[in-house]
Design an enzyme around this catalytic site. Structure first.
Site, short mmCIF file in Angstrom:
data_model
loop_
_atom_site.label_atom_id
_atom_site.label_comp_id
_atom_site.label_asym_id
_atom_site.label_seq_id
_atom_site.Cartn_x
_atom_site.Cartn_y
_atom_site.Cartn_z
N GLN A 99 0.84 -1.19 0.00
CA GLN A 99 0.00 0.00 0.00
C GLN A 99 0.88 1.24 0.00
O GLN A 99 1.82 1.34 0.79
CB GLN A 99 -0.90 0.01 1.23
CG GLN A 99 -1.93 1.13 1.23
CD GLN A 99 -2.71 1.17 2.52
OE1 GLN A 99 -2.15 1.48 3.57
NE2 GLN A 99 -3.99 0.85 2.47
N TYR A 169 -6.38 10.24 5.11
CA TYR A 169 -4.99 10.54 4.75
C TYR A 169 -4.97 11.55 3.61
O TYR A 169 -6.02 12.10 3.26
CB TYR A 169 -4.25 9.24 4.44
CG TYR A 169 -4.16 8.32 5.64
CD1 TYR A 169 -3.41 8.68 6.75
CD2 TYR A 169 -4.86 7.12 5.68
CE1 TYR A 169 -3.34 7.85 7.88
CE2 TYR A 169 -4.80 6.29 6.79
CZ TYR A 169 -4.04 6.67 7.89
OH TYR A 169 -3.99 5.86 8.99
N ARG A 346 -7.67 -8.36 10.90
CA ARG A 346 -7.57 -8.93 12.25
C ARG A 346 -7.67 -10.46 12.24
O ARG A 346 -7.02 -11.12 13.04
CB ARG A 346 -8.65 -8.32 13.15
CG ARG A 346 -8.32 -6.90 13.60
CD ARG A 346 -9.47 -6.20 14.26
NE ARG A 346 -10.49 -5.82 13.31
CZ ARG A 346 -11.51 -4.99 13.59
NH1 ARG A 346 -11.62 -4.47 14.80
NH2 ARG A 346 -12.39 -4.68 12.67
#
Length: 415
Positions: A99, A169, A346
């Site tokens: 990423q 972001y 997760r």
């Protein structure tokens, strides 16, 4: 109906062995903005665990893009150790993605090497820090840095890049009216606010050429009043599709305003502050944390209702992320809802071999109990599931058990 989960599929020129992707959840496993053996071993373990592609999280495109010293800065100096990671991933049969993005105003001068920059001048309470708006003549170079990062990723052996255009972001800061208060051609209308994003994606696609896959992570909602809502985010998604990218990751939330909208559940504030080195920050967050980081209830497939609208509106491959914790969840998203890939974070921290377990048992559910301890510590230490940590203090264990009870009560109430 034949299940799609373990069938091969392409993202642009890159074919994955199945439809699973390790999401770009920040690992916190770097050192001095470069990779470590811990980062290598984790991603190789996920690749050996059966995933179609694993994504190294949040690599900064330049120095000003960095929020943490444990975050990767994608530059030629770290190509060789990154190549060790991608070689190991490929040997295990998976594809490798990284990423790329810029944190915008969510950093400090000591990390970024300059006053934090963003779409507009202001103060970021989340950091906390003052930031300045980028000048027009800086934006072209910033966009070019995205393209350069793609070339560096190729040199390091990556098959795909994922451009981070969500979560508050830098690209997201230009898109959202909450953070973009500019009065030039990069601000005002949504069309103007998308200009910087389009500049970045043009450079990315130019550098990607014919041999690299390009995904873009984008918001379906910012998750708070005054941010982007679903209709605006649909317009953004259509523009991303027109840019020619190969796949889109559908997410939501704004880290500096609605962080738990991204991840869901409760933030274990004591656990998070326990690892903070600055005493003023530690005690300040303990006092105000529950107000700064309000909880948002977790449920399985929590982004699915919004994601359906994007599936109806778009033609390109879509990656579903958010609350995939079982084989049944994955099959529902792929087979019944028509998405092309599933991302998980997760679940693959709790069980790096989660994908193989789903292959061997179509009733498998991961053992994650959604207390978010992993997220609480990742800003100060490496991301880790509490079930894998032997050094938890009594107070941390007490907080974890309290959140488990709250989750169980909430689940019972909601049926």
């Amino acid at each position: 109906m034949e299940n799609k989960l373990f069938t091969p599929a392409k993202i642009g020129p890159v074919e994955l062995r199945n439809r699973t992707i390790r999401s770009a959840a920040f690992e916190g496993m770097g050192r001095d903005n470069g990779p470590t053996p811990m980062l290598r071993d984790y991603h190789i373990s996920v690749a050996k665990g059966g995933v179609g592609m694993t994504t190294l999280a949040y690599a900064g495109i330049n120095r000003s893009a960095l929020s943490f010293k444990t975050q990767l800065w994608l530059r030629q100096e770290i190509v060789a150790p990154l190549r060790e990671i991608t070689d190991g991933i490929h040997e295990a049969g998976a594809k490798a993605s990284i990423q790329i993005g810029h944190c915008g105003n969510m950093t400090h001068r000591s990390t970024a090497g300059c006053i934090p920059v963003g779409a507009s001048t202001g103060f970021n309470l989340y950091s906390p820090t003052f930031c300045r708006g980028l000048h027009k003549d800086e934006l072209k170079q910033m966009a070019k840095d995205f393209g350069t990062a793609v070339n560096t990723a190729r040199d390091a052996g990556f098959d795909c890049v994922e451009v981070h255009a969500g979560h508050g972001y830098l690209i997201s800061q230009f898109l959202s009216p909450y953070t973009n208060r500019r009065r030039d051609e990069f601000g005002g209308s949504l069309e103007n606010r998308m200009t910087f994003m389009k500049m970045c994606l043009e450079e990315v696609m130019k550098s990607a050429g014919s041999d690299m896959g390009v995904l873009v992570k984008t918001n379906m909602r910012d998750g708070f009043k005054g941010g982007l809502e679903i209709d605006d985010c649909l317009a953004v998604a259509r523009e991303i599709e027109r840019c020619g990218v190969h796949a889109m990751v559908l997410s939501g939330g704004f880290v500096s305003k609605a962080p738990m909208y991204v991840m869901r559940g409760r933030m274990p504030v004591y656990s998070m502050t326990h690892y903070m080195k600055q005493l003023w920050l530690r005690y300040g967050v303990r006092l105000a944390g529950k107000y700064m980081i309000p909880s948002v209830p977790f449920r399985e497939l929590y982004f699915l209702d919004d994601a359906r609208r994007f599936r109806e509106a778009l033609d390109l491959p879509l990656v579903y992320v958010g609350g995939v914790i079982s084989r049944a969840n994955a099959d529902e998203v792929l087979d019944r809802e028509g998405f092309d890939f599933v991302q998980m974070g997760r679940a693959l921290l709790n069980e790096p071999d989660f994908v193989n377990r789903m292959r061997n048992d179509d009733t498998h559910r991961c053992g994650c109990d959604h207390v978010n301890y992993c997220i609480a510590r990742m800003y100060s230490r490496e991301m880790a599931c509490h079930k894998h940590c032997a050094d938890l203090t009594p107070k941390i264990r007490k907080e974890i058990e309290k959140i488990k009870r709250q989750n169980a009560k909430e689940e019972k109430t909601n049926g």
